[in-house]
Structure formats: structure tokens, C-alpha cells
Scaffold this motif. Structure first.
Motif, mmCIF file in Angstrom:
data_model
loop_
_atom_site.group_PDB
_atom_site.id
_atom_site.type_symbol
_atom_site.label_atom_id
_atom_site.label_comp_id
_atom_site.label_asym_id
_atom_site.label_seq_id
_atom_site.Cartn_x
_atom_site.Cartn_y
_atom_site.Cartn_z
ATOM 1 N N CYS A 58 0.823 -1.219 0.000
ATOM 2 C CA CYS A 58 0.000 0.000 0.000
ATOM 3 C C CYS A 58 0.857 1.270 0.000
ATOM 4 O O CYS A 58 0.434 2.317 -0.506
ATOM 5 C CB CYS A 58 -0.923 0.015 1.213
ATOM 6 S SG CYS A 58 -2.250 -1.208 1.152
ATOM 7 N N LEU A 75 -3.582 -6.681 -4.088
ATOM 8 C CA LEU A 75 -3.725 -6.869 -2.648
ATOM 9 C C LEU A 75 -4.162 -8.293 -2.320
ATOM 10 O O LEU A 75 -3.688 -8.890 -1.348
ATOM 11 C CB LEU A 75 -4.728 -5.854 -2.084
ATOM 12 C CG LEU A 75 -4.200 -4.418 -1.974
ATOM 13 C CD1 LEU A 75 -5.342 -3.447 -1.716
ATOM 14 C CD2 LEU A 75 -3.147 -4.313 -0.866
ATOM 15 N N THR A 86 -6.204 -3.335 4.817
ATOM 16 C CA THR A 86 -5.115 -2.383 4.577
ATOM 17 C C THR A 86 -4.806 -1.501 5.785
ATOM 18 O O THR A 86 -3.931 -0.631 5.708
ATOM 19 C CB THR A 86 -5.465 -1.473 3.387
ATOM 20 O OG1 THR A 86 -6.698 -0.786 3.670
ATOM 21 C CG2 THR A 86 -5.609 -2.271 2.098
#
Length: 608
Positions: A58, A75, A86
Motif C-alpha cells: 500500500c 492486494l 489495509t
């Protein structure tokens, strides 16, 4: 997981309410808090090993320039799951926070960090609302401590000793989790006197029987393929997951390559969330399919009323397996449609052609189970060699309620006259946790075997049961593996004996006729009566009138405009066993024994 380990885990989770929630929450809220936290911990555990890799991704510059869909794919690839989080937090590191305000803020940030499908689960559980209430009561930290306790394992992977690799705590697979959820719900409802209309769960032994009844008669004829399996009242998903497991087992035994794609709909948002979480946990991980898996989950499972808010309009399926609600009014569905009378229901799933005439299948407002059956019948495939196989649980009312021409009778007529009713199986009483009623399995298919065409098999399996050592609510017995084998064998053999009867389709049909007779008191208003004439009665209606009516009422006649065809089934009629009368000698012997025990009292009375 052995029984002792299961019992310890169950006791730990059930007692969270007493340890954390008592005196701060209403008893009706205990399950609404405990169960979601269990689900959250199961999801959380799967992401712990890849958490830092997700956070690092991220932060990378190249990641920030990607499209949302590309970000989602990457992801999932890094998390090695079809979901991710996240945020900077896990449940394990949240438990270290001692400041109540920061803990609540960080916990909300943790929830917001989940991907879209977990967000759907969080919203259905109303998680943020209860997080705020827990925080205000000073119980959020305690709740997190409980579900992250190192003496229990809520994950789908076992806990191993880091040095020796020895298993310290067993994995909690989805099937065991489903059983655990249902047992917790039952205990919460019983111990805290909480009842909810329509809350009804199918024990695992019953589900395994459903799977075998659906699959074993056709498994050898199924070509290698992927089959669509549907449950319109899927609850926590137990019926679908066990069906899928059983299909895989039977495919291996028969050296076939069979796959089940699961579809369902559930009314209660919390139950839907439990089901969806288990599906996410069990989905296969393949980087190419991450996005497709997520989209498929959204399309395959719906939250809402199957009756008035169909989540799969126009879809057909290879197998329909269901345990719909019994005896719960469906007035809310009329309101959803914006109508007030059942006669105004025009959904094509609940209407059908019998000959050249269209009939309604809509039942009485007090019981929706026949609507679920009609819904499944509307899902049948007509363009494949295998067609569709429906296996559905009902109570006894579906066999006979409703007058000729009424919705229930019309649906029975539609199914039987189209030669789709393969069998009905009567099961023992006290098979369910929250009701002691007897139940029946309907087996419906549009691809009957040649030997079954024009026939219906009734199987009385009410005596096939094994007592439980300890009752589980109303449940005091089960159908074990040997019992399931015996029941399925009746179906496979298709032979008559004391527990299996075979009938012509027309055995269950009748004409409801209106008989008119002159009224001496008022010639303008004739006397009216109704009679049921079996479709198999020799000579039909004329024969019935000649033999049963005219000898006693010579002027009687039938009003042909009011003749209606109906269908009903009665297990009692075909399997009734009269109690044999005791012999005179046995009765006398009992009386003499009583007289002996009363020291001549009877003689004293009789001599008065």
C-alpha cells in the motif's frame, strides 16, 4: 477436532456473554455481539502472516498509480486470500491498547481497512454500532481479549508449536464452525428465553441425508461437469457446504470429476453474513481468479426475501436443496410487493399451466413453505439430459392442506400430473433443535428413471433413528450413517415392503364435486353438499354417484360447473398399523393381579 476439544471451545465462547456482556447489554444482544466477533477473528487470523506485506504494498509508489481493480487484484495476491485488510491493525495488536477512546478509533479504522466483501459482512452485522456500545460500556477491550485468547483457536488452520511442529490446537473447519454457530444460537435462545420467528437450523445428520438423497440415485449417470446448486433459504450455508463436500466424496468414489458451484439467498442479515464469511474463508486462492471470485460471491448469494425479492431472477439450477421456514406468516412479502391480497400475487414463479389453464400456487398467508417449493420448481432445467433434482424439507401440512383448487393443492397437482414427484420420505419426530414435529423430505425431479415414470414412492423412515446420549433442545435422536444408508437404499431399490409403498400418480388425486338435492322447505334454494371422488374410482364420478349417492338420494345430481380436481397425500392412510387388541385371558390376568395387590379391595366393592 474431537468432542472434548469441541465442548471446551463451545463453553469458552458461550461464556463470553457472562464474562463480558452481562449487566451492560440486553440478553437479546448477546448473540448479536458474540457471533460477529467470532467471524471477525476467523477472518483476521488468515491475514496475520501476510499483514506486513500488504501494508508495504500500500505504501509503494507504483501501487498508488494503479486502477482500483488492479489494486484489488494485487492486494489479494499478496494476502493470498480473496480479501484483505489495509489498516495498520490486527485484533492481536489492538488488545494492547488501554486507552478506551483510542481503542475505539483504532478498531473502527481496522474495520474500515477490510475489502469490499468483508465490508458487506461488517454492515450486515451492524458491527460499528455494537463497537460503539461496547466502547461506551468499557467492554470493547475485554471482547477483543476473549476472541484472541491463545488457549483457543478460531482459525481454519491448526496452531502448531514453532519448534517441534506439534499441533497445539486443532483447526476449526467451516462445517464444525457451522455446527458451533447453531449450537450457540440454540443455547442463547434457550438460556435467555429469546425466540425469533423463523429461526430454524438443520442438524448436520439431517443435512447429510439430504445430500445423499439428492446425489446417490443419480451419481453414476452424472457426466463430468460443474453443477449449479441452489438453496433459497440457505441460513449459515451448512446445507450447501455439506452437499459440496458429499459431491466431492462421491465423485472420488466413482472416479468422476464433478464440481459444485453454490448459490443461495437468506433473509436474516446476520445469518447471511455468517454464510458469506464461511464462503470467503473456503474459496480457493488463485491470483488470476481473485476478482472473479469476489464478483461471483456477490452474484451467487443474496440477502433478502426469496419470495418477494428474488436474488436470482430467471436462473435455473441442477440441484435445489432447502429447508424453508415452516408456519411463519409471509404477510411482509405482500407488503414488499405493494399488495394486500394473496389473489393479486402475479409472480410467474407462483403460477403454472395445467393443461390449457393457468393456476395459482399461492398458499395460505400463514405458511410460506409451498412458495419455496414453487420457487424451486420454477428453477428446473428443461434443456439438459440431467434436468433438475429438488430435495426439500417440509412439515406434514404440505401433504394435505388447502382445498381443491387452492394454491397448495394446485402445486401438488402440477408436480404430480407433470410426473415430477419421485418420492416423499417421512422422518422421525424430534430431529430438530427447536421443534419436535415430524418432517418429510420431498424428492422432485423432471428427469425420472424409466421404472419410476407414472409412480410415486412413499418411504416411512420414522423408526430409523438413533437416540442421543443427551438431548440438544428438542432434538433427542439422529439418523446416523447406518440409518442414512438404510433410507437411501429404499430409494435405490424402488421396491415395496412395510416401509416403502409405490403408487400410481393418480392415487393422490380426486374430484371435488358439488351434489345438489331438492329442498322441500324452499324449492328455489336446492340443498348442496360436497364429496371427494378418487380419480381412480371405478367409473369415475358417474360410478361414484351410482354406487354411493343415488341409492340414498335418488334425485341428487352433480353441478358440473363446480367440479374441481385436487391432490393430497396421507402417510397415515398407507402406513397405519392398528394396535392389536389384547386377549381376554391377558385382561383377566391383569385384573386378578391388581386384585391381589389391593388385598381383596375389589371383592369388597363388588359385594356391596
Amino acid at each position: 477436532m474431537d468432542q472434548a476439544q469441541y465442548s471446551r471451545l463451545f463453553s469458552f465462547l458461550f461464556n463470553i456473554a457472562n464474562d463480558v456482556l452481562v449487566n451492560s447489554f440486553e440478553k437479546t444482544e448477546y448473540k448479536k455481539i458474540t457471533l460477529p466477533f467470532i467471524v471477525l477473528r476467523r477472518l483476521d487470523l488468515l491475514l496475520e502472516d501476510t499483514k506486513q506485506d500488504v501494508i508495504a504494498l500500500c505504501k509503494s509508489e507504483t501501487f498508488q498509480s494503479l486502477s482500483e481493480e488492479a489494486k484489488d487484484q494485487q492486494l489479494c495476491q499478496v494476502s493470498k486470500r480473496p480479501f484483505y485488510n489495509t489498516s495498520l491493525f490486527t485484533l492481536s495488536n489492538l488488545r494492547a491498547e488501554t486507552d478506551r477512546t483510542r481503542l475505539n478509533q483504532n478498531f473502527i479504522a481496522y474495520l474500515d481497512g477490510y475489502s469490499s466483501h468483508v465490508q458487506d459482512i461488517i454492515n450486515k452485522f451492524d458491527f460499528k454500532h455494537y463497537a460503539d456500545k461496547l466502547s461506551a460500556a468499557g467492554r470493547l477491550g475485554l471482547m477483543i481479549d476473549k476472541v484472541t485468547d491463545t488457549t483457543i483457536n478460531l482459525g481454519i488452520e491448526p496452531v502448531l508449536d514453532r519448534e517441534t511442529g506439534e499441533e497445539l490446537l486443532p483447526a476449526l473447519d467451516n462445517h464444525t464452525m457451522g455446527t458451533l454457530f447453531e449450537q450457540l444460537l440454540r443455547r442463547f435462545n434457550e438460556d435467555y428465553s429469546v425466540t425469533e420467528a423463523g429461526e430454524h437450523y438443520t442438524p448436520r445428520d439431517y443435512v447429510r441425508l439430504l445430500a445423499d438423497v439428492a446425489l446417490r440415485p443419480v451419481i453414476k449417470s452424472l457426466p463430468n461437469a460443474t453443477y449449479k446448486v441452489y438453496d433459497g433459504a440457505n441460513g449459515t450455508g451448512g446445507i450447501l457446504s455439506i452437499f459440496k463436500e458429499r459431491m466431492e466424496e462421491l465423485a472420488k468414489e466413482n472416479r468422476k470429476r464433478l464440481k459444485a458451484d453454490l448459490y443461495g439467498q437468506e433473509l436474516q442479515p446476520e445469518t447471511y453474513a455468517i454464510c458469506k464469511s464461511d464462503l470467503i474463508l473456503s474459496e480457493a486462492v488463485d491470483s488470476f481468479y481473485y476478482r472473479r471470485v469476489g464478483d461471483a460471491l456477490r452474484q451467487r448469494f443474496a440477502n433478502g426475501s426469496t419470495i418477494s425479492d428474488d436474488g436470482h431472477p430467471g436462473s435455473t439450477f441442477d440441484f435445489c436443496i432447502s429447508n424453508p421456514p415452516f408456519g411463519t406468516p409471509w404477510k411482509a412479502d405482500l407488503e414488499n410487493w405493494g399488495i394486500s391480497n394473496t389473489k393479486d400475487v402475479n409472480d410467474p414463479r407462483f403460477r403454472g399451466m395445467i393443461g390449457d389453464e393457468e393456476f395459482s400456487f399461492v398458499p395460505n398467508i400463514g405458511d410460506p413453505q409451498m412458495l419455496f417449493l414453487a420457487n424451486n420448481v420454477s428453477r428446473m432445467k428443461n434443456d439438459t439430459e440431467q434436468g433438475t433434482r429438488i430435495v426439500e424439507i417440509h412439515n406434514g401440512s404440505s401433504l394435505f392442506t388447502g382445498n381443491a383448487g387452492g394454491g397448495e393443492s394446485n402445486l401438488r397437482r402440477y408436480i404430480i400430473e407433470n410426473d415430477m414427484l419421485e418420492a416423499i420420505i417421512a422422518l422421525p419426530e424430534n430431529m430438530f433443535y427447536n421443534t419436535g414435529i415430524g418432517t418429510f423430505i420431498w424428492v422432485v425431479t423432471n428427469r425420472k428413471e424409466e421404472r419410476r415414470r407414472g409412480k410415486v414412492q412413499l418411504i416411512d423412515a420414522t423408526s430409523i433413528k438413533t437416540p442421543l446420549r443427551k438431548n440438544l433442545g428438542n432434538k433427542n435422536c439422529e439418523v446416523d450413517e447406518a440409518g442414512r444408508e438404510a433410507i437411501v437404499q429404499f430409494l435405490l431399490d424402488f421396491k415395496e415392503n412395510e416401509q416403502s409403498k409405490i403408487f400410481d400418480n393418480r392415487e393422490f388425486g380426486y374430484w371435488q364435486i358439488t351434489v345438489l338435492q331438492p329442498n322441500p322447505a324452499d324449492p328455489k334454494k336446492p340443498l348442496k353438499d360436497t364429496e371427494q371422488v378418487p380419480l381412480l374410482y371405478p367409473g369415475g364420478i358417474d360410478g361414484f354417484m351410482k354406487n354411493e349417492v343415488l341409492p340414498y338420494a335418488p334425485e341428487a345430481k352433480v353441478d358440473p360447473k363446480k367440479t374441481v380436481i385436487g391432490y393430497e397425500l396421507s402417510f397415515t392412510k398407507y402406513f397405519y398399523k392398528p394396535v392389536e387388541l389384547r386377549s381376554r385371558e391377558d385382561i383377566v390376568a391383569d385384573i386378578l393381579e391388581i386384585e391381589k395387590n389391593t388385598d381383596g379391595l375389589l371383592n369388597d366393592i363388588l359385594n356391596l
